[in-house]
Structures are given as C-alpha cells and as structure tokens.
Design a protein around this motif. Structure first.
Motif, mmCIF file in Angstrom:
data_model
loop_
_atom_site.group_PDB
_atom_site.id
_atom_site.type_symbol
_atom_site.label_atom_id
_atom_site.label_comp_id
_atom_site.label_asym_id
_atom_site.label_seq_id
_atom_site.Cartn_x
_atom_site.Cartn_y
_atom_site.Cartn_z
ATOM 1 N N PRO A 290 11.143 20.964 -4.920
ATOM 2 C CA PRO A 290 10.586 21.742 -4.532
ATOM 3 C C PRO A 290 9.274 21.257 -3.548
ATOM 4 N N SER A 291 8.784 21.448 -2.309
ATOM 5 C CA SER A 291 7.631 21.084 -2.106
ATOM 6 C C SER A 291 6.852 22.175 -2.433
ATOM 7 N N LYS A 292 5.213 21.434 -2.647
ATOM 8 C CA LYS A 292 4.174 21.407 -2.883
ATOM 9 C C LYS A 292 3.418 22.720 -1.805
ATOM 10 N N ILE A 293 4.753 23.365 -0.818
ATOM 11 C CA ILE A 293 3.318 23.737 0.123
ATOM 12 C C ILE A 293 4.107 25.324 -0.140
ATOM 13 N N THR A 294 4.373 26.113 0.111
ATOM 14 C CA THR A 294 5.233 27.036 -0.003
ATOM 15 C C THR A 294 4.744 27.766 1.416
ATOM 16 N N GLY B 94 -0.628 25.893 0.348
ATOM 17 C CA GLY B 94 -0.818 24.098 -0.412
ATOM 18 C C GLY B 94 -1.269 23.545 0.357
ATOM 19 N N LEU B 95 -1.733 23.782 2.278
ATOM 20 C CA LEU B 95 -1.755 22.798 2.967
ATOM 21 C C LEU B 95 -2.762 21.646 2.470
ATOM 22 N N LYS B 96 -2.755 20.234 2.248
ATOM 23 C CA LYS B 96 -3.773 19.377 2.115
ATOM 24 C C LYS B 96 -4.083 18.370 3.880
ATOM 25 N N SER B 97 -5.104 17.716 3.629
ATOM 26 C CA SER B 97 -5.633 16.570 4.614
ATOM 27 C C SER B 97 -4.076 16.048 5.344
ATOM 28 N N ASN B 98 -3.280 15.295 4.177
ATOM 29 C CA ASN B 98 -2.404 14.521 4.658
ATOM 30 C C ASN B 98 -0.813 15.534 4.221
ATOM 31 N N THR B 99 -0.427 16.809 4.823
ATOM 32 C CA THR B 99 0.330 17.696 5.177
ATOM 33 C C THR B 99 0.964 16.836 6.481
ATOM 34 N N THR B 100 2.340 16.878 6.740
ATOM 35 C CA THR B 100 3.547 16.008 7.422
ATOM 36 C C THR B 100 4.252 16.892 8.384
ATOM 37 N N PRO B 101 4.533 16.969 9.545
ATOM 38 C CA PRO B 101 5.825 17.484 9.695
ATOM 39 C C PRO B 101 6.731 17.645 8.760
ATOM 40 N N ALA B 102 7.030 16.875 8.455
ATOM 41 C CA ALA B 102 8.411 16.769 6.811
ATOM 42 C C ALA B 102 7.672 17.487 6.770
ATOM 43 N N CYS C 95 8.595 21.031 6.965
ATOM 44 C CA CYS C 95 10.060 21.477 7.411
ATOM 45 C C CYS C 95 10.600 22.453 6.834
ATOM 46 N N GLN C 96 10.414 21.351 5.105
ATOM 47 C CA GLN C 96 10.932 21.386 4.131
ATOM 48 C C GLN C 96 9.937 22.550 3.529
ATOM 49 N N SER C 97 9.385 22.767 3.915
ATOM 50 C CA SER C 97 9.174 24.013 3.161
ATOM 51 C C SER C 97 9.456 25.064 3.973
ATOM 52 N N VAL C 98 9.052 25.677 5.505
ATOM 53 C CA VAL C 98 10.402 26.503 5.884
ATOM 54 C C VAL C 98 11.366 26.591 5.429
ATOM 55 N N MET C 99 11.849 25.369 5.383
ATOM 56 C CA MET C 99 13.570 25.590 4.941
ATOM 57 C C MET C 99 13.364 26.555 3.526
ATOM 58 N N GLU C 100 12.999 26.081 2.476
ATOM 59 C CA GLU C 100 12.770 26.519 1.541
ATOM 60 C C GLU C 100 12.318 28.333 1.405
ATOM 61 N N GLY C 101 11.238 28.021 2.409
ATOM 62 C CA GLY C 101 10.613 29.678 2.094
ATOM 63 C C GLY C 101 11.618 30.312 2.611
#
Length: 482
Positions: free
Chosen positions: A325-329, A352-360, A363-369
């Motif tokens: 799972p992503s570290k972003i929810t 859980g957003l960070k300064s190095n958060t990427t579009p990928a 995207c993963q966090s949206v699919m997981e959410g």
C-alpha cells in the motif's frame, strides 16, 4: 437481432446481438454533464435523443443488415434522475442527476418519516428522485406547478420511442416512491412528498413490453414498423442481467463513475440502517442489494484533470503487480458518500503528502482509496447477511490490472474479469429485449465467458488490511474537521 441501449452519465452505448445473444455490432455517443452550482449535476434530456439518433445512424450505416432486422429494443439507464415534462412531453428543466446533492435537506425531511424506510426499504438519499421534486416545489414553484409526469432518464427515451409513459420496477425502486416489497407505487410515500399518482408513469417489469416503436420514429431511423420496445431497467440491475447475476450468491463489483458492489437476492430482505440499497431486479420476483460509493473512476478523472493529463496516461504510472500500500491515504468523498456514511457534505482528502510525492503516488493512493471505500461497502453488505465468495469485476476501472489486483486484495475476494466487459449494461439490455420477445429468463441470463481470474495477493494482504483499518479511522476525523 436485438438492440440494447445503455444510457450512461457521460455517454450512450448501443449493442446489437443475435438470437443467441452474441455481439454483432456496437456504437457509442458522448454528451456532457452540467454543474452550474456546487453540488449540482444536470443534463439536458434532449441530448440523449440526439445521442440515440447518432448511434442508430452509425449502426444503420455500418451494419445495415443487422440493424434492419432488429425485433426488439430495451435499455439501461442511470438511476434516480428527475426528468419532469409538461403535457406535450417536453422537459421543463434539465434532468437533475443521481449525483446531484442539492436536496440534502429535503432527503433528511423525508427520511425522518418512518414510512419511507418501512415501505421503500431504503434510506432516502439526496440523490434519489423524491427529494429532488420537493426541492423543485420550494425553489422552482412555477415549473413544479406545470409538471405533467415525472419520469426516470431511460424512460424519457422510452417515451420518445413509443409515446408512452412507462417505467420498470428496478428504476422505480430508486425513486423513494415505490413499495419495493410489493413492487407497486406507494400512495403514502407519494402524498408525503407532495406528488400525485397520476404524475407517475405506468409500472411494469423490466422484461415486459412497454410498447411498439412509433411509426414516425421507425421511418426516420430505419427500423421495421413493428419493433417491440421492452421496458429495461436501472443501470446496475441491467448490468447484473448482462453478467448473469440474477440468483442468490451471484454479484459483481463495478468500477465506473461511481463504485458499486451488487448481490442478487431471491427474496426481499431490506436493511436500510446499513445504507445498503435494496431494490427490485429487472426481472420478476427477484431483488438485489447494492452498496454504492459515489466517486470511483470519477476520482481518477478528477486527479487526471487536476494534473492536466488523462486518466489513461495516469493509469500507466501504476502498472505491473502491486507491491504494497501507498504511504498516502486518499478519501474518495469528492461528491459526498452513500454507503456506509450517508453523508452528502463530507469532502475528500489526501493524508500523508510529502514534498517528494509524485503523480504516480497520487494515482496509487486514489486507486487504493476507492478500493478501501468498496471494502466499506462489502462490510455493509456482510452485515445484512449477504455472502459473496467470487464476483465479477466490470466497468472502466477494471481495465487496470494494478487496480484490479489492489481491489481483490483489499476485498479478499477472487475477481472474475468477463470478456467484452465494456458492454455489460448494454448486453443486459439486449438480453431483456430477447426475454421480452419470448426468450427464457434462466437460459438467457447466464454468466459470460471469463477472460481471467484475479486472486488476492496473500503475501501482501496483511499490509493492505492494516492500511484499510487506518482508512476506516479517518472518516470521523475528517468529518469533525470539516
């Protein structure tokens, strides 16, 4: 030949099948949704007619022999929409769609009346039809006073084709005016929301004949004069017909604009307190339970638009097998939520957003959410006594292998991916056309050929389970902070 039409929120799909139910030809037309104010969602019903004419022309031009041998037409349509017409059959205003949340106060007022849950078997949600008419009565009284009939979206096309006002049990069940157990309009519920019985369309089963195509329409569009028009049904009920989910224990998950988890039922067993819908099926003497989350692929569409890209390009960033799972929810409550929260006001969030958060990462966090929200739906269904062990996966989001493996793991269910899943509801409509023309229900509503099965990733399941438990804790915190 038989023609199935699927009136979706963003476009109309058409599918011709032969007498064996095999696909012969397809066509598609798109249209837009208008959002003139926050929480509003509307559509001009005349756009649906234009889309119909477009697909009819395309089918006739490219598959003339099949098109000119159509014996019956049926259709699927998005639920709950309020189409109000005058005595000439013309819309008085744009259709208020299923995902329109303006009538929250009216929905709460109706839901406070115990008769609604008792008779309709469901919570009165803001997206349902009855509260929308109460909103019109309050905010658009001049238009309200001119209402001749209130019909559901697909039934506007049905009226155009036949000049009759008819709806089916499965679509009517989402209006908050139907006695879902008795499969009949409830005068008690109509009176409580200020409506009259004569403003309702005739009520029949989805596999019954609504009428014969109007001769003028038949001539203009190139049909035979005696084509039957079968009532059809609500999109999810008809999609269930398309994938053969008509018996107890059969079901599907749909990753469409909204997310749906549906289980067919042989009897009527409502549990409105769970925010699970209990509706009539599109065929007689059957029902289904359905849990709904409002923004499934629509969440990915929103993210793609925000990042100035397309959903397809964004999905390519999440390819291959899942790795944890992503570290972003992501909380996918972009237009409120139905099951299990029944909350029109809640908003979405990234945690859980960070300064190095990427579009990928996003995207993963949206699919997981979205998958976590569908797990909420599964738990609500389980609380009613419904059991599912393997279900079909349909809808645009099911094309993503990454998303499907994520979903299978979070639900802990094996998912079956049918061939030609893009036309699930259109196929279901074509099957209802066949049944309306005399085909047997049991031998027509069969499961499709399965392209592949996707099983939960057992090695990673505990990690996704822990992530889901974290997700569950966030709704009350976001609600308190809103």
């Amino acid at each position: 030949m038989y023609l199935g039409l699927d009136l979706g929120t963003s476009g109309l799909k058409a599918l011709i099948v032969d007498e064996n139910g095999a696909a012969v030809a397809t066509a598609h037309a798109q249209y837009d949704v208008s959002q003139p104010h926050p929480n509003w969602s509307e559509q001009d019903p005349n756009e649906w007619v234009i889309a119909c004419l477009k697909v009819f022309t395309e089918l006739d031009n490219n598959h003339g022999a099949a098109f000119q041998n159509i014996r019956a037409i049926s259709m699927s349509g998005h639920m709950h929409g309020a189409v109000v017409v005058d005595t000439s059959g013309k819309p008085l205003r744009p259709c208020i769609l299923w995902n329109d949340m303006r009538s929250e106060a009216e929905a709460k007022q109706l839901d406070a009346d115990p008769n609604f849950r008792k008779i309709s078997g469901n919570i009165v949600f803001p997206g349902f039809t009855a509260p929308k008419l109460m909103w019109m009565q309050k905010h658009e009284p001049d238009l309200y006073d001119r209402i001749h009939k209130v019909i559901l979206p697909k039934d506007f096309l049905l009226h155009w084709l036949t000049k009759r006002y008819v709806t089916d049990m499965s679509d009517a069940a989402g209006s908050s005016w139907l006695d879902v157990g008795a499969r009949d309009w409830s005068e008690t519920l109509l009176n409580a929301s200020g409506m009259r019985m004569d403003q309702m369309p005739d009520l029949i089963e989805g596999s019954q004949i609504a009428g014969i195509i109007d001769p003028t329409i038949a001539h203009e569009c190139g049909f035979n004069q005696d084509v039957k028009v079968i009532a059809g049904g609500a999109d999810n009920a008809v999609a269930a017909c398309g994938v053969g989910a008509a018996q107890e224990g059969q079901g599907f998950v749909s990753l469409g604009t909204s997310g749906v988890l549906l289980a067919a039922k042989n009897g009527y067993h409502p549990a409105p307190e769970t925010a699970v819908h209990t509706f009539c099926h599109a065929v007689p003497e059957r029902w289904y339970q359905m849990a709904v989350m409002l923004s499934a692929t629509n969440s990915l569409n929103w993210l793609a638009n925000t990042l100035n890209t397309t959903p397809a390009q964004l999905s390519k960033l999440c390819a291959g097998p899942i790795s944890g799972p992503s570290k972003i929810t992501f909380l996918p409550y972009l237009t409120g939520e139905r099951t299990p929260h029944n909350d029109a006001d809640i908003g979405g969030a990234f945690i859980g957003l960070k300064s190095n958060t990427t579009p990928a990462d996003l995207c993963q966090s949206v699919m997981e959410g979205v998958s976590f929200a569908l797990r909420d739906c599964l738990e609500a269904l389980k609380s009613t006594g419904t059991e599912l062990h393997e279900i079909l996966a349909i809808g645009g989001g099911s094309k993503s292998e990454f998303w499907i493996e994520t979903l299978a793991t979070i639900l802990n269910l094996r998912l079956a991916l049918p061939d030609k899943g893009d036309f699930g509801a259109a196929l279901g409509a074509a099957r209802l056309a066949m049944i309306g023309d005399g085909a047997d229900v049991e031998t027509t509503l069969v499961p499709p050929a399965i392209a592949k099965h996707v099983s939960p990733n057992k090695k990673l399941q505990s990690e996704y389970e822990a992530a889901y438990q974290r997700f569950k804790k966030l709704y009350p915190l976001i609600k308190e902070a809103s």
